[in-house]
Design an enzyme around this catalytic site. Structure first.
Site, PDB file in Angstrom:
ATOM      1  N   GLY A  81       1.167  -1.328   0.071  1.00 20.09           N
ATOM      2  CA  GLY A  81      -0.230   0.618   0.014  1.00 20.09           C
ATOM      3  C   GLY A  81       0.962   1.461   0.144  1.00 20.09           C
ATOM      4  N   THR A  82       2.364   1.165  -0.155  1.00 22.45           N
ATOM      5  CA  THR A  82       3.344   2.539  -0.455  1.00 22.45           C
ATOM      6  C   THR A  82       2.100   3.233  -1.077  1.00 22.45           C
ATOM      7  OG1 THR A  82       4.498   0.984  -0.982  1.00 22.45           O
ATOM      8  CG2 THR A  82       5.253   2.625  -1.084  1.00 22.45           C
ATOM      9  N   HIS A 142      11.565   1.025   1.604  1.00 16.90           N
ATOM     10  CA  HIS A 142      10.720   0.017   1.322  1.00 16.90           C
ATOM     11  C   HIS A 142      12.148  -0.829   2.776  1.00 16.90           C
ATOM     12  CE1 HIS A 142       7.958  -0.271  -1.052  1.00 16.90           C
ATOM     13  NE2 HIS A 142       8.748  -0.310  -1.976  1.00 16.90           N
ATOM     14  N   ARG A 166       0.247  -5.198   5.486  1.00 20.99           N
ATOM     15  CA  ARG A 166      -1.003  -6.389   4.544  1.00 20.99           C
ATOM     16  C   ARG A 166      -0.621  -7.906   4.389  1.00 20.99           C
ATOM     17  NH1 ARG A 166      -1.656  -5.219  -1.868  1.00 20.99           N
ATOM     18  NH2 ARG A 166      -3.675  -6.013  -1.788  1.00 20.99           N
ATOM     19  N   ARG A 300      -3.967  -1.816  -9.624  1.00 18.96           N
ATOM     20  CA  ARG A 300      -4.044  -3.539 -10.052  1.00 18.96           C
ATOM     21  C   ARG A 300      -5.346  -3.634 -10.315  1.00 18.96           C
ATOM     22  NH1 ARG A 300      -5.012  -8.723  -8.978  1.00 18.96           N
ATOM     23  NH2 ARG A 300      -3.853  -8.260  -7.178  1.00 18.96           N
ATOM     24  N   LYS A 301      -6.278  -4.263  -8.490  1.00 21.93           N
ATOM     25  CA  LYS A 301      -7.062  -4.431  -8.312  1.00 21.93           C
ATOM     26  C   LYS A 301      -7.457  -3.389  -6.910  1.00 21.93           C
ATOM     27  CE  LYS A 301      -8.583  -8.739 -10.372  1.00 21.93           C
ATOM     28  NZ  LYS A 301      -9.589  -9.590  -9.410  1.00 21.93           N
ATOM     29  N   GLY A 302      -6.324  -3.225  -5.692  1.00 24.65           N
ATOM     30  CA  GLY A 302      -6.956  -2.245  -4.784  1.00 24.65           C
ATOM     31  C   GLY A 302      -7.817  -3.112  -3.878  1.00 24.65           C
TER      32      GLY A 302
HETATM   33  P1  PAP Z   1       5.128  -0.622  -4.652  1.00 26.60           P
HETATM   34  O1  PAP Z   1       5.656  -0.855  -2.858  1.00 26.60           O
HETATM   35  O2  PAP Z   1       5.680  -1.315  -5.494  1.00 26.60           O
HETATM   36  O3  PAP Z   1       5.771   1.061  -4.706  1.00 26.60           O
HETATM   37  P2  PAP Z   1       2.165  -0.654  -3.957  1.00 26.60           P
HETATM   38  O4  PAP Z   1       1.905   0.324  -3.974  1.00 26.60           O
HETATM   39  O5  PAP Z   1       2.552  -0.697  -2.301  1.00 26.60           O
HETATM   40  O6  PAP Z   1       3.559  -0.835  -4.452  1.00 26.60           O
HETATM   41  O7  PAP Z   1       1.162  -1.419  -3.612  1.00 26.60           O
HETATM   42  C1  PAP Z   1       0.488  -1.630  -4.885  1.00 26.60           C
HETATM   43  C2  PAP Z   1      -1.176  -2.075  -4.464  1.00 26.60           C
HETATM   44  O8  PAP Z   1      -1.292  -1.414  -3.961  1.00 26.60           O
HETATM   45  C3  PAP Z   1      -1.912  -2.755  -5.818  1.00 26.60           C
HETATM   46  O9  PAP Z   1      -2.595  -3.786  -4.671  1.00 26.60           O
HETATM   47  P3  PAP Z   1      -3.224  -4.846  -5.660  1.00 26.60           P
HETATM   48  O10 PAP Z   1      -2.230  -5.487  -7.159  1.00 26.60           O
HETATM   49  O11 PAP Z   1      -3.423  -6.292  -4.870  1.00 26.60           O
HETATM   50  O12 PAP Z   1      -4.040  -4.732  -6.947  1.00 26.60           O
HETATM   51  C4  PAP Z   1      -2.742  -1.260  -6.024  1.00 26.60           C
HETATM   52  O13 PAP Z   1      -3.827  -1.631  -6.834  1.00 26.60           O
HETATM   53  C5  PAP Z   1      -2.852  -0.906  -4.764  1.00 26.60           C
HETATM   54  N1  PAP Z   1      -3.164   0.055  -4.447  1.00 26.60           N
HETATM   55  C6  PAP Z   1      -2.785   1.244  -5.045  1.00 26.60           C
HETATM   56  N2  PAP Z   1      -3.761   2.483  -5.179  1.00 26.60           N
HETATM   57  C7  PAP Z   1      -4.188   1.989  -4.286  1.00 26.60           C
HETATM   58  C8  PAP Z   1      -5.181   2.889  -2.610  1.00 26.60           C
HETATM   59  N3  PAP Z   1      -5.082   4.062  -3.474  1.00 26.60           N
HETATM   60  N4  PAP Z   1      -6.741   2.328  -2.057  1.00 26.60           N
HETATM   61  C9  PAP Z   1      -6.155   1.027  -2.562  1.00 26.60           C
HETATM   62  N5  PAP Z   1      -5.015   0.004  -2.991  1.00 26.60           N
HETATM   63  C10 PAP Z   1      -3.919   0.832  -4.041  1.00 26.60           C
END
Ligand code: PAP
Length: 335
Positions: A81-82, A142, A166, A300-302
């Site tokens: 959730g970065t 990280h 998470r 992606r899906k969030g």
């Molecule tokens: P990083 O550590 O490489 O920067 P990071 O942002 O932590 O990535 O992870 C991306 C995940 O957060 C994705 O999850 P998923 O693959 O299960 O879908 C992404 O969809 C999700 N994400 C990004 N933005 C949000 C948001 N605003 N709310 C909730 N989830 C989010």
């Protein structure tokens, strides 16, 4: 799980930096190594699997970074959730400066507003870039908590960390999707099974995952004013409460006037997956010059629990079992 957009220039590091570079160059061949999930080699550094850029970044922070009491570090293990936390912290801290209809988060990806600590510490070959960021500096990392110098982590320094974790099953699935995008086309795709095996053994960027989480969790218990520990699932469920919690922790609680104006609601809405993933900048912009990653790949899906669409019941059980063993007697759980 990232590098900087334009790889920071380190061609002419100043003298102090050169010494750290030399130390890093001498250290790397002595460390255990393994193949990463894509083309990047990982080294086991103080118990964590990190790529060269992250290790050098960590050493530079250790040797040269001058913390300020106002510094805020957004810390995560990759894919926890970065992007979301960067957006939330940025909008909480800067809420008085911008109109929500014309907000920087509508024009820039959160990575460009809250820069990656391990990258920008390299920038310009000295601390001049990071020293030049106005206070309060918002930095994202990280790196495990144990890799930060004590001048940042002891109770006498006032800089703060906000961490989000998470469910490891969702983290693994998210990482696997992302790694397959990063993997050079010449290599075969990463199989889910092979990658799962590596993740379970702790071999993943900044892994073992559980050790990363526990480091920050213990710090948050021991120093609750220094480290705020959040769970992705909790923020999904109670976003308003979590945003208020972060603001209080950072010393900028919402005033009754702000509550009346529904500022908390506006922050939650602006930073939501739906809103962020639909900003043009996050739909179209390519992220890196030399990597096949776009801003959209961070959305992606969030969802909570998407693992169910990818992991077999046996895999889920195995991961849950490892998690239970790792967390035994720690007082922490992911629920
Ligand atoms: P990083 O550590 O490489 O920067 P990071 O942002 O932590 O990535 O992870 C991306 C995940 O957060 C994705 O999850 P998923 O693959 O299960 O879908 C992404 O969809 C999700 N994400 C990004 N933005 C949000 C948001 N605003 N709310 C909730 N989830 C989010």
């Amino acid at each position: 799980m990232e590098t900087s957009k334009t790889f920071p220039s380190v061609e002419t590091p100043d003298e102090a930096y050169q010494k750290t570079f030399k130390n890093c160059d001498e250290l790397l061949p002595t460390l255990p190594q393994t193949k990463g999930w894509w083309s990047v080699q990982l080294f086991q550094y103080h118990g964590f699997w990190i790529h060269i850029f992250g290790i050098r970044g960590s050493m530079l922070i250790h040797d040269h970074f001058k913390p300020r009491s106002t510094d805020i570090v957004v810390a995560t293990s990759p894919k926890c959730g970065t992007t979301w936390l960067r957006a939330l912290v940025f909008s909480i801290i800067n809420r008085a400066s911008f109109d929500f209809s014309d907000h920087p988060l509508r024009k820039a990806n959160p990575q460009d507003l809250v820069p990656f600590f391990e990258s920008i510490i390299h920038k310009d070959g000295s601390t001049s870039f990071v020293d030049g960021i106005p206070s309060p500096r918002l930095l994202s990392t990280h790196l495990p908590y144990s890799l930060f110098p004590t001048r940042m982590t002891d109770d006498t320094s006032a800089c703060r960390f906000v961490y989000i974790c998470r469910d490891p099953k969702d983290v693994f699935v998210s990482k696997w999707h992302f790694a397959n995008k990063l993997r050079p086309k010449e290599l075969p795709p990463l199989s889910l099974e092979e990658t799962f095996d590596l993740f379970c053994k702790g071999v993943s960027h900044y892994g073992p995952f559980w050790d990363h989480v526990l480091g920050y969790w213990k710090a948050s218990v021991e120093s609750p004013k220094k480290v705020l520990f959040l769970k992705y699932e909790e923020v999904k469920k109670e976003p308003l409460g979590c945003v208020r919690k972060v603001a209080e922790f950072l010393g900028v609680p919402f005033t009754p006037e702000e509550e009346n104006k529904e500022i908390v609601e506006q922050i939650v809405k602006l930073c939501s997956f739906e809103s962020m993933s639909n900003q043009v900048v996050n739909k179209l912009d390519k992220r890196y010059q030399q990597r096949p990653i776009s801003n959209s790949d961070f959305f992606r899906k969030g969802e909570v629990g998407d693992w169910v669409n990818h992991l077999s019941p046996q895999m889920a059980e195995k991961l849950d079992q490892i998690t239970e063993e790792k967390l035994q007697d720690t007082g922490f759980n992911f629920h």
